[in-house]
Write a protein that holds these residues in place. Sequence first.
Motif, mmCIF file in Angstrom:
data_model
loop_
_atom_site.group_PDB
_atom_site.id
_atom_site.type_symbol
_atom_site.label_atom_id
_atom_site.label_comp_id
_atom_site.label_asym_id
_atom_site.label_seq_id
_atom_site.Cartn_x
_atom_site.Cartn_y
_atom_site.Cartn_z
ATOM 1 N N VAL A 11 -5.898 8.249 6.510
ATOM 2 C CA VAL A 11 -6.233 6.837 6.252
ATOM 3 C C VAL A 11 -7.370 6.382 7.182
ATOM 4 O O VAL A 11 -8.231 5.607 6.773
ATOM 5 C CB VAL A 11 -4.976 5.940 6.401
ATOM 6 C CG1 VAL A 11 -5.339 4.470 6.330
ATOM 7 C CG2 VAL A 11 -3.989 6.251 5.299
ATOM 8 N N TRP B 233 -1.631 9.161 1.287
ATOM 9 C CA TRP B 233 -0.376 8.996 2.017
ATOM 10 C C TRP B 233 0.759 9.804 1.404
ATOM 11 O O TRP B 233 1.622 10.282 2.094
ATOM 12 C CB TRP B 233 -0.007 7.509 2.080
ATOM 13 C CG TRP B 233 0.911 7.215 3.228
ATOM 14 C CD1 TRP B 233 2.268 7.275 3.230
ATOM 15 C CD2 TRP B 233 0.538 6.868 4.550
ATOM 16 N NE1 TRP B 233 2.753 6.966 4.471
ATOM 17 C CE2 TRP B 233 1.701 6.706 5.302
ATOM 18 C CE3 TRP B 233 -0.710 6.652 5.185
ATOM 19 C CZ2 TRP B 233 1.698 6.347 6.647
ATOM 20 C CZ3 TRP B 233 -0.715 6.297 6.513
ATOM 21 C CH2 TRP B 233 0.476 6.157 7.231
ATOM 22 N N ARG B 234 0.722 9.987 0.110
ATOM 23 C CA ARG B 234 1.853 10.635 -0.571
ATOM 24 C C ARG B 234 1.717 12.149 -0.666
ATOM 25 O O ARG B 234 2.700 12.815 -0.929
ATOM 26 C CB ARG B 234 2.012 10.064 -1.979
ATOM 27 C CG ARG B 234 2.703 8.730 -1.960
ATOM 28 C CD ARG B 234 2.936 8.270 -3.357
ATOM 29 N NE ARG B 234 3.746 7.075 -3.371
ATOM 30 C CZ ARG B 234 4.042 6.410 -4.454
ATOM 31 N NH1 ARG B 234 3.591 6.823 -5.609
ATOM 32 N NH2 ARG B 234 4.788 5.333 -4.409
ATOM 33 N N ALA C 151 2.161 1.756 0.233
ATOM 34 C CA ALA C 151 2.520 3.150 0.514
ATOM 35 C C ALA C 151 3.287 3.377 1.806
ATOM 36 O O ALA C 151 3.998 4.373 1.925
ATOM 37 C CB ALA C 151 1.248 3.999 0.511
ATOM 38 N N THR C 152 3.132 2.489 2.778
ATOM 39 C CA THR C 152 3.741 2.787 4.089
ATOM 40 C C THR C 152 4.729 1.698 4.504
ATOM 41 O O THR C 152 4.892 0.698 3.818
ATOM 42 C CB THR C 152 2.661 2.886 5.188
ATOM 43 O OG1 THR C 152 2.213 1.570 5.475
ATOM 44 C CG2 THR C 152 1.490 3.715 4.770
ATOM 45 N N THR D 283 4.120 0.507 10.464
ATOM 46 C CA THR D 283 2.949 1.412 10.486
ATOM 47 C C THR D 283 1.718 0.693 9.953
ATOM 48 O O THR D 283 0.644 0.732 10.575
ATOM 49 C CB THR D 283 3.225 2.670 9.618
ATOM 50 O OG1 THR D 283 4.505 3.171 9.965
ATOM 51 C CG2 THR D 283 2.173 3.719 9.815
ATOM 52 N N ASN E 107 -1.045 11.646 7.959
ATOM 53 C CA ASN E 107 -1.306 10.516 7.061
ATOM 54 C C ASN E 107 -2.215 9.478 7.726
ATOM 55 O O ASN E 107 -3.146 8.973 7.095
ATOM 56 C CB ASN E 107 0.002 9.855 6.642
ATOM 57 C CG ASN E 107 0.708 10.635 5.554
ATOM 58 O OD1 ASN E 107 0.068 11.381 4.817
ATOM 59 N ND2 ASN E 107 2.016 10.480 5.453
ATOM 60 N N MET F 280 -1.878 0.232 2.031
ATOM 61 C CA MET F 280 -0.916 0.531 3.101
ATOM 62 C C MET F 280 0.372 -0.264 2.916
ATOM 63 O O MET F 280 1.455 0.228 3.230
ATOM 64 C CB MET F 280 -1.554 0.244 4.463
ATOM 65 C CG MET F 280 -2.603 1.285 4.833
ATOM 66 S SD MET F 280 -3.141 1.217 6.543
ATOM 67 C CE MET F 280 -4.051 -0.295 6.595
ATOM 68 N N VAL G 64 -5.548 5.329 -1.063
ATOM 69 C CA VAL G 64 -4.582 5.270 0.045
ATOM 70 C C VAL G 64 -3.268 5.912 -0.387
ATOM 71 O O VAL G 64 -2.701 6.731 0.348
ATOM 72 C CB VAL G 64 -4.336 3.806 0.504
ATOM 73 C CG1 VAL G 64 -3.235 3.743 1.550
ATOM 74 C CG2 VAL G 64 -5.597 3.184 1.054
ATOM 75 N N ARG G 65 -2.811 5.555 -1.570
ATOM 76 C CA ARG G 65 -1.532 6.085 -2.050
ATOM 77 C C ARG G 65 -1.603 7.595 -2.234
ATOM 78 O O ARG G 65 -0.665 8.316 -1.922
ATOM 79 C CB ARG G 65 -1.143 5.406 -3.354
ATOM 80 C CG ARG G 65 -0.760 3.949 -3.129
ATOM 81 C CD ARG G 65 -0.248 3.326 -4.380
ATOM 82 N NE ARG G 65 0.917 4.043 -4.877
ATOM 83 C CZ ARG G 65 1.356 3.978 -6.127
ATOM 84 N NH1 ARG G 65 0.714 3.229 -6.999
ATOM 85 N NH2 ARG G 65 2.424 4.634 -6.509
#
Lengths: 273, 164
Positions: free
Chosen positions: B15, B159-160, B52-53, B57, B11, B49, B155-156
């Motif tokens: 990013v 990341w997902r 999503a995180t 992080t 991930n 971020m 980003v989502r």
Amino acid sequence: MGSNKSDKILFIIISVFIVILLISIGPNRVLNGTFSLTREAYYWMERGLSAPMNFVANIWSDYIYLVNTRQENENLRHELAKLKIQCQHTREIQDENSRLRAMLEFKKTSYAFKLYPASVFAQDISMIFKTLVINRGRSDGFFKDMPIVNMYGVVGRVISVSPHTSEVLLITDPNSAVPAFIKTIKTNGIVRGRGDGLLNLEYIRRSENVNAGDEVVTSGLLGIFPRGLRLGYVYTVKKDRREIFAQIILKPAVSMQRIEDVFGIGKTNNKHN
Amino acid sequence: MSSELGRLTTNITKVTCLFLATVTMETSLFPVIIDTVRIDLFIGLILGMVIATSFGTAGILVIVFSFLLQAFSGASLGSLPFIYLTIFLGLTAAKNMVYLENTISQMVLGTAFYVLGIVLFRLFIPIHISLGFVASILASSVLTGLTTPLIVYMVRMLWREDEA
């Protein structure tokens, strides 16, 4: 939940500490090295990505559409720009020469610039600061404080170099200050960036007869920029009775938004006989 | 444990690639297309971020990325991490007050935090604010707001992908 909150607070404290540390230590060799490395990595990445596209584009433009014209045109454009820069400097030298002759202190002088061509490949990410990254670095003869010009005048100076890239501080950046000279009245001042694309000309006395349109060139003081390179033209002049110095705004000779090709000026070869 | 670490590494790599793409667009592409405005895609990246995180992080990535951005700016050392960290903390605080998944909220936050960033820059350096400059800032902030949901979405998505 409580531990999560304390983790966040700890993170904020450490982050603030890092930021304060960075601000207080300022530029140093290790950090400059890190930034140089970042720019180098970016340079190679950009080259790697653009190479296939350039290859395809070049097949069409260089071999199919025009066999030699593009390269010839490019060479001529570089040559013209070089000559224009040399011309600006030579004009100043001629003026100086006639003044010296008039004073019966004739000296044979030979000046030669060594110009290094470069292209812009990245601009500053912020709106406030005015810097450029060019595709030439230490291995191409570029060095810190090297003057950067184009055919219209002064662009800025190199503030950091890596093997293949250089960061250029434009004269319009608020951190930039260049010793200057108003040609019409033969007075020295300092040209400082304002951050909005224009320049301030400082330390010119209110009593001096400065007019809009007057040409301002580098004075050659401090030794970074050679004398006689065009900085800009007087845009507005304000004189306040309470102030010692006039408030003078200049329009840069170079349109900073549209810079593509530039030249670094190598060490000047001065021979006084 | 190792699979979690592997997923996190993947991930972060994704990013980071997105970050490099935004840097390329901000420094090379946008100035060629529109020279008087600067679209800040990094705000969208931070917001993405934040959504999503985890806090830790995202915070570490914001510090590292903003530090690397210094290589492409004449800003004094530490100023970019300071500004983007402030934006990150502001967006984290907003998470409890605003529904960040909403596109309109993302646009408004992108615009507002761009202006906040300029105000913070002003703390570091005395710049002359002219009418033309204000117009450029306004145009840049609106364009930043418009692009923010797009970067958040990317980003989502990145990341997902592995978590699904």
